[in-house]
Write an enzyme that holds these catalytic residues in place. Sequence first.
Site, PDB file in Angstrom:
ATOM      1  N   LYS A 283       0.823  -1.125   0.115  1.00  0.00           N
ATOM      2  CA  LYS A 283      -0.123   0.023  -0.034  1.00  0.00           C
ATOM      3  C   LYS A 283       0.990   1.278  -0.052  1.00  0.00           C
ATOM      4  O   LYS A 283       2.143   1.266   0.733  1.00  0.00           O
ATOM      5  CB  LYS A 283      -0.893   0.020   1.345  1.00  0.00           C
ATOM      6  CG  LYS A 283      -2.010   1.130   1.359  1.00  0.00           C
ATOM      7  CD  LYS A 283      -2.866   0.737   2.589  1.00  0.00           C
ATOM      8  CE  LYS A 283      -3.950   2.013   2.516  1.00  0.00           C
ATOM      9  NZ  LYS A 283      -4.639   1.833   3.743  1.00  0.00           N
TER      10      LYS A 283
ATOM     11  N   SER B 164      -9.892  -0.382   7.176  1.00  0.00           N
ATOM     12  CA  SER B 164      -9.314  -0.163   5.993  1.00  0.00           C
ATOM     13  C   SER B 164      -8.629  -1.411   5.169  1.00  0.00           C
ATOM     14  O   SER B 164      -8.263  -1.496   3.960  1.00  0.00           O
ATOM     15  CB  SER B 164      -8.137   0.833   5.865  1.00  0.00           C
ATOM     16  OG  SER B 164      -8.879   2.432   5.738  1.00  0.00           O
TER      17      SER B 164
ATOM     18  N   SER C 136      -9.614   1.895   2.838  1.00  0.00           N
ATOM     19  CA  SER C 136      -8.857   2.594   2.095  1.00  0.00           C
ATOM     20  C   SER C 136      -7.700   1.826   1.301  1.00  0.00           C
ATOM     21  O   SER C 136      -7.323   2.165   0.131  1.00  0.00           O
ATOM     22  CB  SER C 136      -8.065   3.650   2.643  1.00  0.00           C
ATOM     23  OG  SER C 136      -7.355   3.036   3.797  1.00  0.00           O
TER      24      SER C 136
END
Lengths: 481, 95
Positions: free
Chosen positions: A78, A177, A153
Amino acid sequence: MITIREIQEKALQGESSFAATCENLIQKIHQRSKLNAFLSVESQRAHERAKWADEQLSRAGGKIPAHLPLLGVPVAIKDNLQWSGSRTTCASKMLENYCSPFSATSVSRLERAGAVILGKTNLDEFAMGGSGEHSAFGPALNPRDETRVPGGSSSGSAAAVAAGLVPVALGSDTGGSIRLPASFCGVVGLKPTYGRVSRHGLVAFASSLDQVGPLGATMEDVSQVQRVIEGFDPLDSTSIREIPPLPLAVQVRGVRIGVPQEFFADDPSAASGLQPEVRLRVEQALQKYESLGAKLVPISLPHVRHAVSCYYLIAVAEASSNLSRFDGIRFGTRGPRVGEAKTLEDFYCENRSLFGKEVKRRILLGTFVLSAGFHEAYYKRARIVRELIRADFEVAFSQVDLIASPVAPTTAFKLGEQNLNPIQMYLNDLYTIPANLAGLPAISLPVGSDSLGLPVGLQLIGSAHSETLLIQLGRALEGSL
Amino acid sequence: MDLDLQKVAKLARLRLSSDEAIEFAPQIESILEHVRSIQSLELSSVRMAQPQSSAGHLRADQAGTEERVEASERLVELSPGSMNGYFEVPQVVSQ
């Protein structure tokens, strides 16, 4: 989807070298570029690393050496985790050109275990959002239905695993997330116990809630990555020094699964519009556990109805403080009209104009709830409510071994569908937020789909350091639904 | 209502365009309205626990390893403006 075992077995049997697998996956990433799962792909670096992995394999006599459990395994990171020498943008214009001078502990542990990092994945800007749509570089799409969001997210990490571009990826989870995108994309996602995985090198959003964790195609893969990334790190002051040992094997028979009435209430306001099909799949999964010998125990978590309010006060307060470092002096980019700044304040404001809307909204809210005159009424009360929620879990875990719930009230929604209403967006996190507030581990696992074929996720929340139990219970259900 | 958005924006070092102010004000109002539910709770008897991670610890105040010193040098070089190992900023001091 692909798995770690498949990739390593192909290399062991001489069917496909790590370099060839890496090449294929990078090609696939480019073919599926419309998904926008990756913000950067480091082809050259990955290729060299995969060749190194092939050499290690032949040097070890065609065996995976014990100290390199992830040898040759392609992974994605990420883009709010630092990887030395690569861009770390946090999907923000603010950090568009920022290149990491060091690696996050979780990332360097993956590399030390032999993994091959392919690139950095898309996210909601600074990890703030539940759909992936708040990326300054465009939303990632859900590989199961490209007109829908992958959830956020950690949107790109979940999309990359679901599309078979990598077997595993790292994400971060502040209020859901990792688990929410895992649920929307039909993959497994683990949010570990707070303090179990180092946050060093994770760009901070809300430090008392943030936790790094893995997403993957299978329980086994998620568990393997978790074992590599966890452990004490002196560079994170909240890292847990001695991680309690985990039981090796757990049987489903006799496990007590708590079913909180607040999460399954018939009153639609209490369960925040839990879709009937989501409810059905989750209940079927619980019946399956029952048939395997688990015991379902109705429980109550009386304060979780305040969890979303509590979370959005604490998270935004911490975010407003953490993001004050982005002033255009030390990091990233300066605003286009910075030359016209007459005062220091102008200079800051011009540079901070690069934040996107959701980030600005949260910084404003956080600044307000910490400001003189309002701090007591909002932030301080939220911290007390957090204790009540934590206490609810303590009581619950004196009666049960783990707690089950849906991951999200709905399956993946259409792009743009919830963009205009922040509150509706925040309520998607209703089931995932409590585990962050209490610092507990929780896993999201796929338990079938709705009538449109969209994946439904089951969440299992455990007491602190019960990751093994969560993974074993997940494994019992894997493939049986 | 108690929210003065422009004042908050000033505290947050954010400059809002008039469009943003028009968009954010009702959204933030409605979020505050929602979170106000916690104000109805009776909390006077709740004892605040210790911070959740009992493992909170500090490092010895020692110079970093060579690798980390190099990283901090690189960090300065990577900043939007740097000169001779220092961050460089435009002159913004007003009379």
